[in-house]
Design an enzyme around this catalytic site. Structure first.
Site, PDB file in Angstrom:
ATOM      1  N   GLY A 168       0.832  -1.212   0.000  1.00 18.96           N
ATOM      2  CA  GLY A 168       0.000   0.000   0.000  1.00 18.96           C
ATOM      3  C   GLY A 168       0.856   1.247   0.000  1.00 18.96           C
ATOM      4  N   VAL A 171      -0.502   7.570   1.653  1.00 22.06           N
ATOM      5  CA  VAL A 171       0.316   8.529   2.403  1.00 22.06           C
ATOM      6  C   VAL A 171       1.172   7.835   3.462  1.00 22.06           C
ATOM      7  CG1 VAL A 171       0.117  10.399   4.066  1.00 22.06           C
ATOM      8  CG2 VAL A 171      -1.293  10.411   2.024  1.00 22.06           C
ATOM      9  N   GLY A 173       1.927   4.474   3.874  1.00 22.29           N
ATOM     10  CA  GLY A 173       2.841   3.469   3.325  1.00 22.29           C
ATOM     11  C   GLY A 173       4.074   4.126   2.727  1.00 22.29           C
ATOM     12  N   ARG A 192      -1.336  -2.528  -5.548  1.00 27.91           N
ATOM     13  CA  ARG A 192      -2.084  -3.226  -6.605  1.00 27.91           C
ATOM     14  C   ARG A 192      -2.113  -2.343  -7.859  1.00 27.91           C
ATOM     15  NH1 ARG A 192      -8.317  -2.043  -4.918  1.00 27.91           N
ATOM     16  NH2 ARG A 192      -7.923   0.156  -4.649  1.00 27.91           N
ATOM     17  N   SER A 291      -0.183   6.178  15.040  1.00 23.71           N
ATOM     18  CA  SER A 291      -0.759   7.519  15.022  1.00 23.71           C
ATOM     19  C   SER A 291       0.315   8.529  14.652  1.00 23.71           C
ATOM     20  CB  SER A 291      -1.342   7.874  16.383  1.00 23.71           C
ATOM     21  OG  SER A 291      -1.777   9.215  16.345  1.00 23.71           O
ATOM     22  N   LYS A 346      -5.487   1.856  19.808  1.00 27.11           N
ATOM     23  CA  LYS A 346      -5.499   2.922  18.783  1.00 27.11           C
ATOM     24  C   LYS A 346      -6.924   3.465  18.614  1.00 27.11           C
ATOM     25  CE  LYS A 346      -4.343   5.800  15.694  1.00 27.11           C
ATOM     26  NZ  LYS A 346      -4.985   5.910  14.490  1.00 27.11           N
ATOM     27  N   HIS A 349      -7.494   5.786  21.345  1.00 25.72           N
ATOM     28  CA  HIS A 349      -6.729   7.004  21.008  1.00 25.72           C
ATOM     29  C   HIS A 349      -7.590   7.905  20.119  1.00 25.72           C
ATOM     30  CE1 HIS A 349      -4.431   9.275  18.022  1.00 25.72           C
ATOM     31  NE2 HIS A 349      -3.496   9.448  18.935  1.00 25.72           N
ATOM     32  N   ASN A 350      -8.170   7.293  19.087  1.00 28.47           N
ATOM     33  CA  ASN A 350      -8.963   8.094  18.143  1.00 28.47           C
ATOM     34  C   ASN A 350     -10.205   8.687  18.799  1.00 28.47           C
ATOM     35  OD1 ASN A 350      -7.066   7.240  16.348  1.00 28.47           O
ATOM     36  ND2 ASN A 350      -8.515   6.784  14.735  1.00 28.47           N
ATOM     37  N   GLU A 353      -9.154  11.575  20.583  1.00 26.44           N
ATOM     38  CA  GLU A 353      -8.868  12.583  19.531  1.00 26.44           C
ATOM     39  C   GLU A 353     -10.168  13.276  19.076  1.00 26.44           C
ATOM     40  OE1 GLU A 353      -6.485  11.073  16.069  1.00 26.44           O
ATOM     41  OE2 GLU A 353      -8.269  11.567  14.917  1.00 26.44           O
ATOM     42  N   LYS A 420     -14.121   7.908   9.853  1.00 28.60           N
ATOM     43  CA  LYS A 420     -13.830   6.630   9.196  1.00 28.60           C
ATOM     44  C   LYS A 420     -14.180   5.453  10.088  1.00 28.60           C
ATOM     45  CE  LYS A 420     -10.275   8.299   6.094  1.00 28.60           C
ATOM     46  NZ  LYS A 420      -9.486   9.232   6.933  1.00 28.60           N
ATOM     47  N   ARG A 447     -20.706  15.080  14.865  1.00 27.51           N
ATOM     48  CA  ARG A 447     -20.332  14.921  13.443  1.00 27.51           C
ATOM     49  C   ARG A 447     -21.558  14.510  12.624  1.00 27.51           C
ATOM     50  NH1 ARG A 447     -14.195  12.510  12.735  1.00 27.51           N
ATOM     51  NH2 ARG A 447     -13.259  13.645  14.450  1.00 27.51           N
ATOM     52  N   HIS A 604     -39.054  -7.240  36.695  1.00 26.14           N
ATOM     53  CA  HIS A 604     -37.613  -7.375  36.959  1.00 26.14           C
ATOM     54  C   HIS A 604     -37.383  -7.091  38.441  1.00 26.14           C
ATOM     55  CE1 HIS A 604     -37.190  -7.367  32.643  1.00 26.14           C
ATOM     56  NE2 HIS A 604     -37.854  -6.222  32.587  1.00 26.14           N
TER      57      HIS A 604
HETATM   58  C1  6PG Z   1      -3.888   9.341  13.821  1.00 24.49           C
HETATM   59  C2  6PG Z   1      -5.285   9.619  13.355  1.00 24.49           C
HETATM   60  C3  6PG Z   1      -5.550   8.939  12.068  1.00 24.49           C
HETATM   61  C4  6PG Z   1      -6.784   9.503  11.389  1.00 24.49           C
HETATM   62  C5  6PG Z   1      -7.999   8.638  11.498  1.00 24.49           C
HETATM   63  C6  6PG Z   1      -9.239   9.166  12.159  1.00 24.49           C
HETATM   64  O1  6PG Z   1      -3.787   8.924  14.947  1.00 24.49           O
HETATM   65  O2  6PG Z   1      -2.949   9.563  13.064  1.00 24.49           O
HETATM   66  O3  6PG Z   1      -6.209   9.194  14.300  1.00 24.49           O
HETATM   67  O4  6PG Z   1      -5.523   7.586  12.289  1.00 24.49           O
HETATM   68  O5  6PG Z   1      -7.026  10.781  11.704  1.00 24.49           O
HETATM   69  O6  6PG Z   1      -8.238   8.312  10.190  1.00 24.49           O
HETATM   70  O7  6PG Z   1      -9.957   9.896  11.291  1.00 24.49           O
HETATM   71  P1  6PG Z   1     -11.520  10.078  11.117  1.00 24.49           P
HETATM   72  O8  6PG Z   1     -11.759  11.401  11.756  1.00 24.49           O
HETATM   73  O9  6PG Z   1     -11.656  10.136   9.622  1.00 24.49           O
HETATM   74  O10 6PG Z   1     -12.292   8.952  11.691  1.00 24.49           O
END
Ligand code: 6PG
Length: 624
Positions: A168, A171, A173, A192, A291, A346, A349-350, A353, A420, A447, A604
Site C-alpha cells: 500500500g 500517504v 505506506g 495493486r 498515530s 489505537k 486514542h482516536n 482525539e 472513518k 459529526r 424485573h
Molecule cells: C492518527 C489519526 C488517524 C486519522 C484517522 C481518524 O492517529 O494519526 O487518528 O488515524 O485521523 O483516520 O480519522 P476520522 O476522523 O476520519 O475517523
C-alpha cells in the site's frame, strides 16, 4: 551492519578482521572506543557497571548510524545485555552473529591472549551479565575461523533480499517506506495495479530514485519472494474488506513464521479473528496501531503493537526506527498485549482525539460571535503556551490564520464532518462493556448532526434569535476546557482498563500514556502528566490531584453551559463532561425509580436498602 557479539575471549575481533580481509567490508572493534578509565578498570579486574558503559554505548550507537550508511560494516562488540543491543538497533538494521562457548573454553583462550587490557578474572562476571538474544545466528566457538567466516559471509550475501515488505503506497505506506529506507533498511513495496492505481509504484520509485534500497512490485508473488524469511510484511491499506482480500491473495506465497503487520485503523475485533485464523497456519498476524498521520510516518510516529511477543521481538528494532523518543529517552512504541490489543488502544486514542477536536470546535462556536479568526488564533496560541498545550490546539491556532487569497480558509470550508469509523466503534465498545464513555458519543453525534445540513439550514431560518448576553469570561472558558479534557481522558483510560481486563490484556496505562506523549495526534502536556500519574495510581477518579482540579473548575463549566444555553449555542461535549461529573458525584441517584418502573411493567427484581445485598424483591404494584 554486522555485529559479531559474545563475551570477551570468544574471538570476535579475529573473526571480524578475517571477514573484513575476505570481503573488503570495513571492520571496527568496539573495545577501541572504551575510555581510558574503563580500560584501566577492566585491566585491574573490576567489572564495568551500566553507567560505565553508558557513554561507550552511546558513542558506538552514533557511529553505527554513520557506518551503516556507507554499506556493509562489521563491528565486534560484546553487546552483553538486551538493553545495550536495543540502543544499537534503534539506529539501523543489524545482522547479529553470536559466538557461544563454555566457560572453560573461554578461560583458556583468555589466559593465552596477549596484548589486551581485559583481565581474565572478569570472564565470570561477563558470563553472568550476558543475556543471549532470541534472534541472530549462533556460531560455535569450536568451529574453525574459516568455517565461521564463510557462514557469516554467505549469510550476508544470500540476504540481498528486503528486510521489510510494505503493502500500500498511500500517504502512510509511502512515509514508512521512505523513513526506513533513509535508515538503510532494504524495503520492498507493493501496490495493486488497478485502473485508478496503475502507475502508483512506478511514480513512487521515480520520485525517490536516489533511494537504492527500495524495490517496487505490482505482482504480489514477486513482492513476497523479495523479502527475507521469516517475512515481515506491513499492510498500510484501508481497513475492513481490503485487509481480508489482501490476506487471501498473499497467503499462498507465505511460509510458516512469516509476520503480517496491519497498521491501518482496523477494528480490533477483526484483528482478533484474523490473528486466530492465521495462527492455524503458523503465521503471526499483528495489529499495530500507528498515530501521527503523514508527518509521523515519515519522521516518527506513536506505535501501539498488539500480537505475539515473539513477533514483537522480531520487529521491535523496526518499530524503534519508526518512533521518536519520549521524555525518558524511550522510543514512542510499546508492546500493548496480544491479538487485537494494539488496534483496540489505537481506537481509544482516536476517540480521545474526536473529543479533543470537538471541544476545540465548541470553543470556536462560543467565541466566534465576539472574536475574529485572528483573535481566536491568538487565544488558542496563548492557551497552547500553558498547561493546556497540545498538538491539536497548536494545529487549530494555525488553521485560524490560514488565508486563501483575501479570505480565511476556515470560512470557506463546508461545515459537515466525516469519520472513518473508529469513533463509532469506540462508542459501541463502551456500550457493550457497560462503560459510560459519554463524551465520545457526544463527539461522534456532533459529526452526524453536522451532516444534516439542509435541515439545519432550513430550521435555522425560523430560529428565533436571542438577545446576546454578555461576552463569556475567557478564563471561564479555559477552565471549562481543562475540566472537560480531564473527563475525556478519564473516560478513555477507564475504558482501556475495563476492556483490557476483560480481554486478558491487562494494558499498562502508564506505558500507553507515555507512548501517546510523542508522535501521535493527542500528544499534550496533560498526557505527559498522566504518564507519570499512572505510574502511581491506576484510577484517575481516586487521584486527589485530579479530583481537586475538577472541583476547582466545576463552577466555570456550569457558567459556560448556562451561557451557551442562553445564547442557543450547542456544546454537547462540554455538557456531557459536566453531566458525567454531576452523576458520578451524586450520592442518592434516582435509579431506584428506574428499578421500580422495570419491576412494575417487566417484573424485573430490585434490591432494597433495608435488606441484604443479594435478596431480590418483586412487587405487585397494583395490589391495594
Ligand atoms: C492518527 C489519526 C488517524 C486519522 C484517522 C481518524 O492517529 O494519526 O487518528 O488515524 O485521523 O483516520 O480519522 P476520522 O476522523 O476520519 O475517523
Amino acid at each position: 551492519m554486522i555485529i559479531i557479539m559474545g563475551v570477551s575471549g570468544s574471538g570476535k575481533t579475529t573473526l571480524g578482521k578475517n571477514i573484513s580481509k575476505l570481503t573488503g567490508w570495513p571492520f571496527y572493534d568496539a573495545d577501541d572506543f572504551h575510555s581510558k578509565k574503563n580500560k584501566q578498570k577492566m585491566s585491574s579486574g573490576i567489572p564495568l557497571t551500566d553507567s560505565d558503559r553508558e557513554f561507550w554505548l552511546n558513542s558506538i550507537s552514533k557511529k553505527i548510524a554513520t557506518w551503516s550508511e556507507k554499506g556493509e560494516t562489521i563491528l565486534a562488540c560484546s553487546s552483553l545485555r538486551e538493553k545495550y543491543r536495543k540502543k544499537f538497533m534503534r539506529e539501523t538494521a543489524i545482522k547479529w552473529f553470536v559466538l557461544e562457548g563454555s566457560y572453560n573454553d573461554l578461560k583458556d583462550r583468555l589466559i593465552n591472549r596477549k596484548n589486551h587490557f581485559f583481565n581474565s578474572k572478569l570472564l565470570k562476571s561477563q558470563i553472568e551479565v550476558f543475556e543471549p538474544p532470541s534472534y541472530g545466528l549462533y556460531l560455535k566457538l569450536k568451529q574453525s575461523l574459516k568455517s565461521k567466516s564463510e557462514t557469516i559471509i554467505s549469510e550476508i550475501k544470500k540476504n540481498k533480499e528486503s528486510l521489510i515488505g510494505i503493502v500500500g503506497l498511500g500517504v502512510m505506506g509511502r512515509g514508512i517506506a521512505l523513513n526506513l529506507a533513509e535508515k538503510g533498511v532494504r524495503v520492498s513495496v507493493y501496490n495493486r495495479k488497478s485502473i485508478e492505481e496503475k502507475k502508483v509504484v512506478d511514480d513512487f520509485l521515480k520520485s525517490n530514485i536516489h533511494y537504492k534500497n527500495i524495490i517496487g512490485f505490482d505482482k504480489i508473488k514477486n513482492f513476497v519472494e523479495s523479502i527475507e524469511t521469516p517475512r515481515k510484511i506491513w499492510l498500510m491499506i484501508k481497513s475492513g474488506e481490503p485487509v481480508d482480500k489482501l490476506i487471501d491473495e498473499i497467503k499462498p506465497y507465505l511460509e510458516p513464521k512469516d509476520i503480517i503487520i496491519d497498521s491501518g485503523n482496523s477494528n480490533y475485533l477483526d484483528t482478533q479473528k484474523r490473528e486466530k485464523e492465521l495462527k492455524k497456519i503458523n503465521i503471526d498476524f499483528v495489529g499495530c496501531g500507528i498515530s501521527g498521520g503523514e508527518y509521523g510516518a515519515r519522521n516518527g510516529a506513536s506505535i501501539m503493537f498488539g500480537g505475539a511477543k515473539k513477533a514483537y521481538s522480531k520487529i521491535e528494532f523496526v518499530l524503534n526506527m519508526l518512533s521518536v523518543n519520549t521524555k525518558n529517552n524511550k522510543p514512542s512504541q510499546a508492546y500493548i498485549g496480544t491479538d487485537g490489543s494494539g488496534h483496540f488502544v489505537k481506537m481509544v486514542h482516536n476517540s480521545i482525539e474526536y473529543v479533543e477536536m470537538q471541544l476545540i470546535a465548541e470553543i470556536y462556536s462560543i467565541v466566534k460571535s465576539f472574536m475574529n479568526n485572528d483573535e481566536i488564533s491568538k487565544l488558542l496560541n496563548k492557551w497552547n503556551k500553558g498547561s493546556q498545550s497540545s498538538y491539536l490546539l497548536d494545529i487549530s491556532r494555525q488553521i485560524f490564520q490560514k488565508r486563501d487569497k483575501k479570505k480565511y480558509l476556515i470560512d470557506l470550508i463546508v461545515d459537515k464532518s466525516d469519520n472513518k469509523g473508529t469513533g463509532i466503534w469506540s462508542s459501541i465498545t463502551a456500550l457493550k462493556h457497560g462503560e459510560p464513555n459519554t463524551m465520545i458519543s457526544s463527539a461522534i453525534n456532533a459529526r452526524f448532526i453536522s451532516n444534516m445540513r439542509s435541515i439545519r439550514n432550513s430550521l435555522a431560518k425560523n430560529n428565533t434569535s436571542l438577545k446576546k448576553t454578555n461576552i463569556i469570561d475567557l478564563e471561564i472558558l479555559e477552565k471549562s476546557y481543562e475540566f472537560s479534557r480531564l473527563i475525556n481522558h478519564i473516560q478513555g483510560f477507564k475504558m482501556i482498563k475495563k476492556v483490557s481486563k476483560s480481554k486478558g490484556w491487562e494494558c499498562d496505562l502508564s506505558e500507553i500514556a507515555r507512548v501517546w506523549t510523542q508522535g501521535c495526534i493527542i500528544r499534550s502536556q496533560l498526557m505527559e502528566n498522566l504518564s507519570l500519574i499512572f505510574t502511581k495510581s491506576k484510577n484517575l477518579l481516586e487521584n486527589p490531584l485530579i479530583i481537586n482540579k475538577l472541583k476547582k473548575s466545576e463552577k466555570s463549566l456550569s457558567n459556560l453551559i448556562s451561557y451557551a444555553a442562553k445564547n442557543k449555542i450547542p456544546i454537547d461535549s462540554f455538557s456531557s463532561a459536566y453531566n458525567f461529573w454531576l452523576s458520578i458525584c451524586t450520592d442518592n441517584s434516582t435509579a431506584n425509580l428506574i428499578q421500580a418502573q422495570r419491576n412494575f411493567f417487566g417484573v424485573h427484581g430490585y434490591l432494597r436498602k433495608d435488606k441484604g445485598s443479594k435478596e431480590i424483591f418483586k412487587t405487585n404494584w397494583l395490589n391495594k
